[in-house]
Every structure is written in structure tokens, then in C-alpha cells.
Scaffold this motif. Structure first.
Motif, PDB file in Angstrom:
ATOM      1  N   ASP A 217      19.954 -57.726 -55.714  1.00 28.40           N
ATOM      2  CA  ASP A 217      18.592 -57.354 -55.322  1.00 28.40           C
ATOM      3  C   ASP A 217      18.566 -55.960 -54.713  1.00 28.40           C
TER       4      ASP A 217
ATOM      5  N   ILE B  72      15.827 -53.820 -52.281  1.00 31.54           N
ATOM      6  CA  ILE B  72      14.609 -53.939 -51.482  1.00 31.54           C
ATOM      7  C   ILE B  72      14.225 -52.557 -50.989  1.00 31.54           C
TER       8      ILE B  72
ATOM      9  N   GLY C 151      10.191 -52.981 -48.064  1.00 31.81           N
ATOM     10  CA  GLY C 151       9.806 -54.388 -47.972  1.00 31.81           C
ATOM     11  C   GLY C 151       9.544 -55.074 -49.290  1.00 31.81           C
ATOM     12  N   ASN C 152       9.685 -54.346 -50.397  1.00 31.66           N
ATOM     13  CA  ASN C 152       9.439 -54.902 -51.737  1.00 31.66           C
ATOM     14  C   ASN C 152      10.762 -55.128 -52.466  1.00 31.66           C
ATOM     15  N   THR C 153      10.911 -56.303 -53.062  1.00 31.38           N
ATOM     16  CA  THR C 153      12.109 -56.580 -53.855  1.00 31.38           C
ATOM     17  C   THR C 153      11.891 -56.024 -55.263  1.00 31.38           C
ATOM     18  N   VAL C 154      12.440 -54.848 -55.500  1.00 35.16           N
ATOM     19  CA  VAL C 154      12.201 -54.106 -56.739  1.00 35.16           C
ATOM     20  C   VAL C 154      12.589 -54.928 -57.962  1.00 35.16           C
TER      21      VAL C 154
ATOM     22  N   GLN D  16      12.255 -57.877 -58.588  1.00 33.66           N
ATOM     23  CA  GLN D  16      11.336 -58.973 -58.913  1.00 33.66           C
ATOM     24  C   GLN D  16       9.921 -58.474 -59.210  1.00 33.66           C
ATOM     25  N   MET D  17       9.733 -57.163 -59.288  1.00 37.92           N
ATOM     26  CA  MET D  17       8.390 -56.596 -59.433  1.00 37.92           C
ATOM     27  C   MET D  17       8.042 -56.344 -60.896  1.00 37.92           C
TER      28      MET D  17
ATOM     29  N   SER E 214       3.212 -53.251 -60.249  1.00 39.96           N
ATOM     30  CA  SER E 214       3.644 -53.164 -58.851  1.00 39.96           C
ATOM     31  C   SER E 214       4.631 -52.021 -58.646  1.00 39.96           C
TER      32      SER E 214
ATOM     33  N   GLU F  14       2.828 -48.757 -58.282  1.00 35.97           N
ATOM     34  CA  GLU F  14       2.283 -48.612 -56.926  1.00 35.97           C
ATOM     35  C   GLU F  14       3.384 -48.212 -55.943  1.00 35.97           C
ATOM     36  N   LEU F  15       4.561 -48.825 -56.076  1.00 36.26           N
ATOM     37  CA  LEU F  15       5.678 -48.488 -55.186  1.00 36.26           C
ATOM     38  C   LEU F  15       6.095 -47.037 -55.364  1.00 36.26           C
TER      39      LEU F  15
END
Length: 247
Positions: A61, A63, A66-69, A71-72, A76, A79-80
Motif C-alpha cells: 500500500d 498512503i 491520508g488516501n490509500t493510492v 485503492q483509488m 480520485s 483529485e489527489l
């Protein structure tokens, strides 16, 4: 305690059966300049691409903010990426666009700004990189160092939280390279940006880094300050820094 905003957790990646990342673990804290050091082909640039979702690991994983890349979905990830600026190796400017249009491009893509606000933002970012007033020049009118700085102005145009630098001093003469190094430090101080610098330029690493992570044979073999690495009891780290490992 500093906040961790980028984290690689047990990341594996292979290309055509060749293992590039063999269980990468690394945490990067808010506001620091972290350099990724290693020889050519050690997977440094791949880490940057994984960080923004351009390359997906086989396992593990990542991250970011705060976003788990890993799983996006693509929407999304787009946006990140608004919060992550990137300076590519060759600056990657659009040769058919003026300096102004190059820097305005991400603003038009990601932000809802008026034309007046875009012009003000472009002028502000060019001033920050020491190139005020060159908006109407074409990329082919610029030196290599100027192109890098325009690329950096574009990278910070959207006021990102993170900037990724892929070999920022490659191909530059020593004086221009030192100016780029000073600019990386200056932007961190002025904007509070977290920076990840991929390089095998030891002078760049020594000059800009708060901490350094060294990649070797698919793993992070050491993390620390420059002084900690040069006094490391890990033989491969000492060999690399002294130039005994061929790239």
C-alpha cells in the motif's frame, strides 16, 4: 511529533519478471525534504510514479495525504494529483506553448480561476523561481536551467502540499545545479512544502536533504541524515557514497 503524509508499506513491483521493488517501507513527514538515493535502475523514479498512481504496485500500500493510492479509482487519483506537483527530468514543457501557457495549464485543468487570477498566479510563481517577466518567451528561448525553473513554477502553480523532483540537477552545469538546489530549499522554507527528491547526485543530496533514503536491490537499506549515512556501518551505503558502486 511530525505528521506522516507519505507512506510506503511493503511495496513490491516487477517489470517483465524483473523485481524492482522488493518490500519497500518508507515514511515521509510533513515539511521535510526527503531524497531518494540510488544508482540508475534502482527504482527511484518508479517510486514517484507509484506515489501518484501512474504505476500500480504488485503488492503493498501507498498512503498519500491520508488516501490509500493503491485503492483509488482514476477520478480520485486526479483529485489527489491536484495536491502534488512534479518537476520532470527534462522539465517536460510544451514546446508549442509560451511560458505563461505552460504554467497556466494546470490552473485551467484543475482550478476554477478567472483569467485575471491565472495571470496573477503565473506571475507570482515565476517570481518565486526568480524568472519574473518572462511569460511571453517560448521554451526554445530558455537555457536548461531556466526551463527547469519554469517547470518548477508549473509544479507549484496549484499550491500543492507535495513536490516531487525527478533528477532536478541532471544535465546542468555546477553553478546552475546549485541554484536549483537553493531553490528547492527556498521553496520548502517559504511554502512549507514536503519535497521528495529522486537523484544520484551526491552534492544535491548533501545540500538539500533533511533525510535520505537509499535504495539498493529493491529495498530501502538506510534512512537518515547525510551525516548518519556517511558514518553508516552498512557497507553498501558507504561504498555508494564513496563512489565504489558503479551505477
Amino acid at each position: 511529533m511530525p505528521k506522516v503524509i507519505i507512506e510506503f508499506k511493503d511495496v513490491y513491483k516487477s517489470f517483465n519478471g524483473i523485481l524492482v521493488h522488493n518490500g519497500i517501507n518508507l515514511s515521509i513527514v510533513e515539511g521535510e525534504i526527503m531524497s531518494l538515493l540510488g544508482g540508475s535502475g534502482s527504482g527511484k523514479s518508479v517510486l514517484l510514479k507509484e506515489l501518484i498512481g501512474l504505476v500500480i504496485p504488485d503488492r503493498g500500500d501507498i498512503i498519500v495525504l491520508g488516501n490509500t493510492v493503491t485503492q483509488m479509482n482514476e477520478e480520485s487519483l486526479i483529485e489527489l494529483r491536484e495536491h502534488v506537483g512534479m518537476l520532470f527530468q527534462g522539465a517536460a514543457l510544451f514546446d508549442s506553448l509560451t511560458v505563461f501557457e505552460n504554467i497556466a495549464y494546470p490552473l485551467r485543468e484543475h482550478l476554477k480561476l478567472t483569467e485575471k487570477e491565472i495571470r496573477e498566479r503565473v506571475a507570482e510563481k515565476l517570481y518565486l523561481v526568480g524568472l519574473g517577466g518572462i511569460e511571453n518567451k517560448m521554451p526554445n528561448e530558455l537555457s536548461g536551467g531556466m526551463r527547469k525553473r519554469v517547470g518548477l513554477a508549473r509544479a507549484i502553480a496549484t499550491d500543492p502540499n507535495i513536490i516531487l523532483y525527478d533528477e532536478p540537477t541532471t544535465g546542468l552545469d555546477p553553478i546552475t545545479a546549485q541554484r536549483i538546489n537553493e531553490l528547492i530549499i527556498d521553496l520548502q522554507k517559504k511554502l512549507g512544502i514536503t519535497s521528495v527528491v529522486v537523484t544520484h547526485d551526491l552534492h544535491c543530496v548533501k545540500t538539500v536533504s533533511n533525510r535520505i533514503a537509499m535504495l539498493y536491490e529493491g529495498k530501502i537499506v538506510a534512512v537518515g541524515t547525510w551525516n548518519e549515512l556517511i558514518t553508516s556501518d552498512i557497507q553498501v551505503v558507504r561504498d555508494f557514497i564513496s563512489g565504489n558502486i558503479c551505477e
